[in-house]
Motif scaffolding. Structure first.
Motif, mmCIF file in Angstrom:
data_model
loop_
_atom_site.group_PDB
_atom_site.id
_atom_site.type_symbol
_atom_site.label_atom_id
_atom_site.label_comp_id
_atom_site.label_asym_id
_atom_site.label_seq_id
_atom_site.Cartn_x
_atom_site.Cartn_y
_atom_site.Cartn_z
ATOM 1 N N ALA A 142 0.796 -1.224 0.000
ATOM 2 C CA ALA A 142 0.000 0.000 0.000
ATOM 3 C C ALA A 142 0.832 1.280 0.000
ATOM 4 N N GLY A 143 2.137 1.166 0.295
ATOM 5 C CA GLY A 143 2.971 2.379 0.338
ATOM 6 C C GLY A 143 3.905 2.491 -0.851
ATOM 7 N N ARG A 144 3.708 1.629 -1.806
ATOM 8 C CA ARG A 144 4.601 1.587 -2.963
ATOM 9 C C ARG A 144 4.624 2.924 -3.710
ATOM 10 N N GLY A 145 5.834 3.437 -3.967
ATOM 11 C CA GLY A 145 5.971 4.662 -4.762
ATOM 12 C C GLY A 145 5.590 5.925 -4.023
ATOM 13 N N GLU A 146 5.344 5.826 -2.703
ATOM 14 C CA GLU A 146 4.868 6.986 -1.945
ATOM 15 C C GLU A 146 6.059 7.756 -1.352
ATOM 16 N N ALA A 147 6.222 9.025 -1.731
ATOM 17 C CA ALA A 147 7.292 9.843 -1.148
ATOM 18 C C ALA A 147 6.772 10.472 0.144
ATOM 19 N N GLY A 148 7.662 11.131 0.893
ATOM 20 C CA GLY A 148 7.243 11.832 2.113
ATOM 21 C C GLY A 148 7.174 10.914 3.309
ATOM 22 N N VAL A 149 6.360 11.307 4.295
ATOM 23 C CA VAL A 149 6.295 10.569 5.560
ATOM 24 C C VAL A 149 5.145 9.559 5.514
ATOM 25 N N VAL A 150 5.504 8.308 5.656
ATOM 26 C CA VAL A 150 4.516 7.217 5.649
ATOM 27 C C VAL A 150 4.647 6.465 6.961
ATOM 28 N N LEU A 151 3.529 6.197 7.584
ATOM 29 C CA LEU A 151 3.540 5.474 8.853
ATOM 30 C C LEU A 151 2.749 4.179 8.700
ATOM 31 N N VAL A 152 3.404 3.070 9.041
ATOM 32 C CA VAL A 152 2.716 1.777 9.014
ATOM 33 C C VAL A 152 2.440 1.395 10.465
ATOM 34 N N LEU A 153 1.194 1.117 10.788
ATOM 35 C CA LEU A 153 0.822 0.734 12.153
ATOM 36 C C LEU A 153 0.218 -0.656 12.122
ATOM 37 N N THR A 154 0.703 -1.543 12.975
ATOM 38 C CA THR A 154 0.127 -2.895 13.023
ATOM 39 C C THR A 154 -0.650 -3.047 14.320
ATOM 40 N N PHE A 155 -1.901 -3.432 14.187
ATOM 41 C CA PHE A 155 -2.761 -3.609 15.354
ATOM 42 C C PHE A 155 -2.927 -5.099 15.623
ATOM 43 N N GLY A 156 -2.382 -5.553 16.741
ATOM 44 C CA GLY A 156 -2.476 -6.962 17.114
ATOM 45 C C GLY A 156 -2.508 -7.037 18.626
ATOM 46 N N THR A 157 -1.627 -7.888 19.197
ATOM 47 C CA THR A 157 -1.525 -7.958 20.659
ATOM 48 C C THR A 157 -1.088 -6.596 21.186
ATOM 49 N N GLY A 158 -0.140 -5.991 20.480
ATOM 50 C CA GLY A 158 0.294 -4.621 20.782
ATOM 51 C C GLY A 158 -0.023 -3.734 19.601
ATOM 52 N N ILE A 159 0.593 -2.557 19.565
ATOM 53 C CA ILE A 159 0.560 -1.729 18.352
ATOM 54 C C ILE A 159 2.009 -1.559 17.921
ATOM 55 N N GLY A 160 2.302 -1.989 16.705
ATOM 56 C CA GLY A 160 3.645 -1.821 16.161
ATOM 57 C C GLY A 160 3.664 -0.640 15.215
#
Ligand code: BGC
Length: 250
Positions: free
Chosen positions: A121-139
């Motif tokens: 989903a972040g392919r080719g995206e310049a600038g600031v990108v944040l990936v957040l994983t929601f599971g047991t914790g938040i990564g």
């Protein structure tokens, strides 16, 4: 199997999953093999389970592995949701010795982020990108023009006087028996906080719960950042772990 094939292992709270990875395509080169995460998830028992996964494929070659905590130069530094035996451990050395193969260890969300930014989903995206994983914790995995800032640990930002992941992780939704609407309010509150701090233009939501994104993404409020589901879903950790085997380290 070719001697130079790269292998990825995703070490999670419930399962340890691995597969050879096609790095050019950013996808699994064979169906993944999964074993249950041993409990307690001590380093010795996890390493034995990883060995089983790797040997299932008779793999020879570099292995990348994810870990759900801070990893600096192959040493696991924190263990918020795993056995404390991992704190300040030379995990990379341990995997290398046990598997008798080159090993690289990195944070689980960083791995998922690398895969999403290169192939998802972040392919080719310049600038600031944040990936957040929601599971047991938040990564969290923070990227600037495609470059990862490792170990950001944004799940431990303070929200209403608590570790944010205690309020807004997928596990918190289950623990508190929250409806999707109730949980979305907490996720929005968390996204407000990270947006105030980092002004990302794109937020990619990953983790197991991203499979059910249609249940909660439409409930989130409009914000400056675009918020989208991860594209690689379950395989992002394995693919990102394999990608890490060839990367320069900081
Ligand atoms: C850990 C992170 C990890 C996240 C998701 C947090 O509790 O501190 O390192 O990325 O959980 O597993």
């Amino acid at each position: 199997m070719a001697a130079t094939q790269v292998f990825g292992v995703d070490i999670g709270g419930s399962g340890i999953k691995g597969a050879p990875v096609d790095l050019a395509r950013g996808e699994l080169a064979a169906p993944r093999h999964k074993v249950l995460t041993p409990h307690p998830a001590s380093p010795e028992s996890v390493v034995a389970a990883v060995k089983e996964v790797v040997e299932h494929f008779d793999h020879q070659g570099p292995v990348g592995l994810t870990f759900p905590g801070v990893v600096v130069r192959g040493h696991t530094r924190t263990a918020a949701n795993v056995d404390p035996g991992w704190i300040d451990l030379d995990a990379e050395g341990l995997f290398r010795e046990t598997l008798d193969l080159p090993a690289t260890v990195l944070n689980d969300a960083d791995a998922a982020g690398l895969a999403e930014v290169a192939h998802g989903a972040g392919r080719g995206e310049a600038g600031v990108v944040l990936v957040l994983t929601f599971g047991t914790g938040i990564g969290s995995a923070l990227f600037v023009d495609g470059t990862l800032v490792p170990n950001t640990e944004l799940g431990h930002l303070e929200l209403r006087g608590k570790d944010a992941e205690r309020r807004a992780s997928a596990a918190a939704r289950e623990r508190h028996e929250l409806s999707w609407a109730e949980w979305s309010v907490r996720v929005d509150e968390y996204l407000d906080l990270v947006e105030r701090l980092f002004s990302p233009q794109l937020v990619i939501i990953g983790g197991g719960v991203s499979r059910k994104h249609e249940k909660f993404l439409p409930l989130l409020k409009e914000r400056a950042a675009r918020v989208v589901p991860a594209a690689l879903r379950n395989d992002a950790g394995i693919v990102g772990a394999a990608m890490a085997t060839g990367r320069a380290r900081h």
